[in-house]
Design an enzyme around this catalytic site. Structure first.
Site, PDB file in Angstrom:
ATOM      1  N   ILE A  84      35.114  42.063  33.193  1.00 12.76           N
ATOM      2  CA  ILE A  84      34.903  43.449  33.631  1.00 12.76           C
ATOM      3  C   ILE A  84      36.034  43.666  34.628  1.00 12.76           C
ATOM      4  O   ILE A  84      36.012  43.123  35.726  1.00 12.76           O
ATOM      5  CB  ILE A  84      33.510  43.660  34.250  1.00 12.76           C
ATOM      6  CG1 ILE A  84      32.425  43.467  33.184  1.00 12.76           C
ATOM      7  CG2 ILE A  84      33.421  45.061  34.864  1.00 12.76           C
ATOM      8  CD1 ILE A  84      31.005  43.656  33.684  1.00 12.76           C
ATOM      9  N   PRO A  85      37.056  44.417  34.224  1.00 13.34           N
ATOM     10  CA  PRO A  85      38.351  44.384  34.913  1.00 13.34           C
ATOM     11  C   PRO A  85      38.420  45.148  36.235  1.00 13.34           C
ATOM     12  O   PRO A  85      39.165  46.120  36.382  1.00 13.34           O
ATOM     13  CB  PRO A  85      39.293  44.974  33.870  1.00 13.34           C
ATOM     14  CG  PRO A  85      38.432  45.939  33.118  1.00 13.34           C
ATOM     15  CD  PRO A  85      37.081  45.268  33.039  1.00 13.34           C
ATOM     16  N   CYS A  86      37.719  44.655  37.228  1.00 10.97           N
ATOM     17  CA  CYS A  86      37.757  45.294  38.550  1.00 10.97           C
ATOM     18  C   CYS A  86      39.121  45.122  39.208  1.00 10.97           C
ATOM     19  O   CYS A  86      39.458  45.877  40.118  1.00 10.97           O
ATOM     20  CB  CYS A  86      36.632  44.777  39.435  1.00 10.97           C
ATOM     21  SG  CYS A  86      36.562  43.001  39.635  1.00 10.97           S
ATOM     22  N   HIS A  87      39.925  44.180  38.736  1.00 10.80           N
ATOM     23  CA  HIS A  87      41.272  44.012  39.298  1.00 10.80           C
ATOM     24  C   HIS A  87      42.165  45.208  38.986  1.00 10.80           C
ATOM     25  O   HIS A  87      43.189  45.398  39.630  1.00 10.80           O
ATOM     26  CB  HIS A  87      41.914  42.715  38.776  1.00 10.80           C
ATOM     27  CG  HIS A  87      42.059  42.670  37.292  1.00 10.80           C
ATOM     28  ND1 HIS A  87      41.022  42.294  36.454  1.00 10.80           N
ATOM     29  CD2 HIS A  87      43.118  42.960  36.485  1.00 10.80           C
ATOM     30  CE1 HIS A  87      41.445  42.348  35.201  1.00 10.80           C
ATOM     31  NE2 HIS A  87      42.707  42.751  35.200  1.00 10.80           N
TER      32      HIS A  87
END
Length: 185
Positions: free
Chosen positions: A140-143
């Protein structure tokens, strides 16, 4: 939802090149991707808080498909994850995490854009808190969420990890020009 205390949470260490991080899954899907070189207590503390009464069981075989997809991502050959998640959170957190999954590979967005997307434009700080609670880094690409002015901001895995992931995606996708690492939003 009632948690089954007799069903374990499976975990292993993903080690690939200079990446070493714990990953965990339930029988329903990937539930945790930890920080690089994190102490063992990071995973155990998280598991006890999110899945009280469940025991951790090391199982490389159970985690093999997840390891494979994460390694492919780290090598720049995978842009999306296909295996299921089992992430526990509030309805608000779930909305934020779903919005994160819509950020295209190699691109970034801002906290305020995520807040607007989930129709809570004044909840920018709450969005940041929900992003910080994301249990499955990278997948889950929170970056991909950065400050409105383009600044790199907090990340559970650390700013170094965030920078590396954004650079990996930039190089693999060719979406950003050299010398313009993330652009302005």
């Amino acid at each position: 939802m009632k948690t089954q205390t007799n069903t374990p949470i499976y975990w292993t260490l993903l080690s690939h090149e200079d990446w070493t991080l714990p990953i965990a899954a339930t029988t329903a899907g990937l539930c945790y991707v930890g920080s690089p070189h994190a102490p063992a207590t990071e995973l155990t503390d998280w598991a006890h808080a999110r899945y009280p009464g469940r025991r951790l069981m090391e199982d490389d075989e159970h985690l093999a498909p997840y390891r494979q997809e994460l390694i492919e991502y780290l090598e720049g050959t995978r842009r999306a994850f296909t295996l299921p998640f089992d992430v526990q959170g509030t309805p608000f957190q779930q909305d934020v995490w779903k919005a994160l999954c819509g950020i295209p590979y190699g691109e970034t967005t801002s906290y305020s854009a995520i807040a607007a997307q989930i129709q809570r434009p004044k909840a920018v700080r709450a969005v940041g808190t929900a992003i910080g609670a994301n249990p499955v880094l990278m997948t889950i690409p929170c970056h991909r969420v950065i400050g409105k002015g383009g600044a790199l901001t907090g990340y559970r895995g650390g700013i170094t990890m965030k920078t590396r992931l954004l650079e990996l995606e930039r190089l693999a996708s060719g979406t950003r020009g050299e010398g313009i690492p993330y652009g302005n939003l």
